[in-house]
Design an enzyme around this catalytic site. Structure first.
Site, mmCIF file in Angstrom:
data_model
loop_
_atom_site.group_PDB
_atom_site.id
_atom_site.type_symbol
_atom_site.label_atom_id
_atom_site.label_comp_id
_atom_site.label_asym_id
_atom_site.label_seq_id
_atom_site.Cartn_x
_atom_site.Cartn_y
_atom_site.Cartn_z
ATOM 1 N N HIS A 5 0.748 -1.045 0.201
ATOM 2 C CA HIS A 5 -0.002 0.047 -0.146
ATOM 3 C C HIS A 5 0.556 1.483 0.121
ATOM 4 C CE1 HIS A 5 -1.908 -3.536 2.891
ATOM 5 N NE2 HIS A 5 -2.715 -3.487 1.479
ATOM 6 N N GLY A 21 -7.478 12.546 7.339
ATOM 7 C CA GLY A 21 -8.226 11.508 6.315
ATOM 8 C C GLY A 21 -8.161 11.799 4.564
ATOM 9 N N ARG A 44 -3.030 4.141 -4.477
ATOM 10 C CA ARG A 44 -3.962 4.301 -4.148
ATOM 11 C C ARG A 44 -4.589 5.685 -3.989
ATOM 12 N NH1 ARG A 44 -7.409 -0.483 -2.475
ATOM 13 N NH2 ARG A 44 -5.806 -2.029 -3.214
ATOM 14 N N ARG A 88 -3.273 12.689 14.065
ATOM 15 C CA ARG A 88 -4.189 12.429 13.154
ATOM 16 C C ARG A 88 -4.640 13.855 13.996
ATOM 17 N NH1 ARG A 88 -9.101 11.786 11.009
ATOM 18 N NH2 ARG A 88 -11.284 11.860 12.120
ATOM 19 N N GLY A 90 -8.361 15.900 12.003
ATOM 20 C CA GLY A 90 -9.446 15.654 11.265
ATOM 21 C C GLY A 90 -10.340 16.381 11.820
ATOM 22 N N MET A 183 -13.863 9.310 13.095
ATOM 23 C CA MET A 183 -14.307 7.103 12.739
ATOM 24 C C MET A 183 -13.262 6.496 12.918
ATOM 25 S SD MET A 183 -16.656 7.569 9.482
ATOM 26 C CE MET A 183 -18.143 6.227 10.308
ATOM 27 N N GLU A 184 -11.318 7.143 13.244
ATOM 28 C CA GLU A 184 -10.109 6.847 12.904
ATOM 29 C C GLU A 184 -8.796 6.812 14.484
ATOM 30 O OE1 GLU A 184 -11.362 9.413 11.078
ATOM 31 O OE2 GLU A 184 -11.685 8.366 9.046
ATOM 32 N N SER A 206 -16.570 20.294 13.238
ATOM 33 C CA SER A 206 -17.116 20.701 11.538
ATOM 34 C C SER A 206 -18.638 20.758 11.972
ATOM 35 C CB SER A 206 -16.817 19.582 10.349
ATOM 36 O OG SER A 206 -17.111 18.543 10.798
HETATM 37 N N1 HPA Z 1 -19.917 11.750 12.531
HETATM 38 C C1 HPA Z 1 -18.505 10.800 12.189
HETATM 39 N N2 HPA Z 1 -17.337 11.797 11.350
HETATM 40 C C2 HPA Z 1 -17.707 12.422 11.608
HETATM 41 C C3 HPA Z 1 -18.820 13.642 12.058
HETATM 42 C C4 HPA Z 1 -19.275 12.277 12.655
HETATM 43 O O1 HPA Z 1 -20.642 13.108 12.318
HETATM 44 N N3 HPA Z 1 -18.307 14.739 11.523
HETATM 45 C C5 HPA Z 1 -17.272 14.402 11.140
HETATM 46 N N4 HPA Z 1 -16.830 13.639 10.908
#
Ligand code: HPA
Length: 240
Positions: A5, A21, A44, A88, A90, A183-184, A206
């Site tokens: 990868h 991300g 990728r 990270r 994000g 999510m990470e 965000s």
């Molecule tokens: N869920 C998961 N990841 C995210 C979200 C969310 O609402 N907002 C920004 N990243």
């Protein structure tokens, strides 16, 4: 090529890698913040660059979205490229009344809805936590950058199902005092724990999942810049 990868060779990555991300964010960070950045991976489209910030070598590489993707890339950086620290960078959705849009959230712990930890067969629930060294360095930098008042430190949720985040689920995690959902982070922290390395997650807020608010793209830019300065200053503080 050391892995399927990543086309980088040994020595291509600095000791500290920042991981957004989005691959486009990786390119943007390299072009905007690093000096003499060179592309070291593009397999990728997961762009990785190494350059320097204020004279200290720093790399940036995308993680992709979700724990399996972060799991692969962070494992390889730690295990095969001698990377010591991954930060990270994000975005996250707030699930805490005191965490507002534009604030910064640092994941001291990362709870998760994922089964990632089952690979370790521990017979219990693993507590995925950040590196104390990185957290301490980062908090010091929030003071020097004037960001302390808008920074929250605590437990975040690494969710596996973006579209499975129902109001009921969000409320249950919120009731446990969690600050935000992303999510990470949990996969990153578990890899760091397993491989004896250091990891931290810094997110900009965000959107607000309790108040149903979201930042405009212009506002995202400004908070993104604050997060990047914080991550980069933390990265170079580690080298001292
Ligand atoms: N869920 C998961 N990841 C995210 C979200 C969310 O609402 N907002 C920004 N990243």
């Amino acid at each position: 090529m050391l892995t399927a990868h990543n086309s980088a060779v040994a020595g291509d990555f600095a000791a500290t890698v920042l991981m957004p991300g989005d691959p486009k964010r990786s390119k943007y960070i390299a072009e905007t913040y690093l000096e003499n950045a060179r592309l070291v991976n593009d397999v990728r489209g997961i762009q990785g660059y190494t350059g320097s910030y204020k004279g200290t070598p720093v790399s940036v590489m995308a993680s992709g979205m979700g724990m399996p993707s972060m799991g692969i890339y962070s494992y390889e950086l730690f295990a095969f490229y001698d990377v010591q620290n991954i930060i990270r960078v994000g975005s996250a959705g707030s699930i805490h009344p005191a965490v507002a849009l534009r604030d910064l959230v640092i994941g001291m712990g990362a709870s998760t809805t994922s089964a990632f930890a089952r690979q370790y067969n521990l017979g219990g629930d693993f507590s995925a936590i950040c590196s104390y060294d990185l957290l301490e360095a980062c908090m010091h930098c929030t003071d020097t950058l004037g960001l302390r008042a808008k920074t929250h430190v605590g437990n975040i949720l690494s969710s596996d199902a973006f579209y499975g985040e129902t109001p009921e689920l969000i409320q249950r995690w919120s009731d446990m005092g969690l600050l935000a959902i992303e999510m990470e982070a949990a996969a990153l922290y578990m890899n760091a724990a397993k491989l004896g390395k250091r990891a931290l997650t810094i997110c900009t807020v965000s959107d607000h999942l309790l108040r149903h608010e979201a930042l405009s793209s212009e506002e995202r830019e400004k908070t993104f810049d604050e997060m990047m300065r914080l991550a980069l200053e933390t990265a170079i503080a580690l080298e001292c």
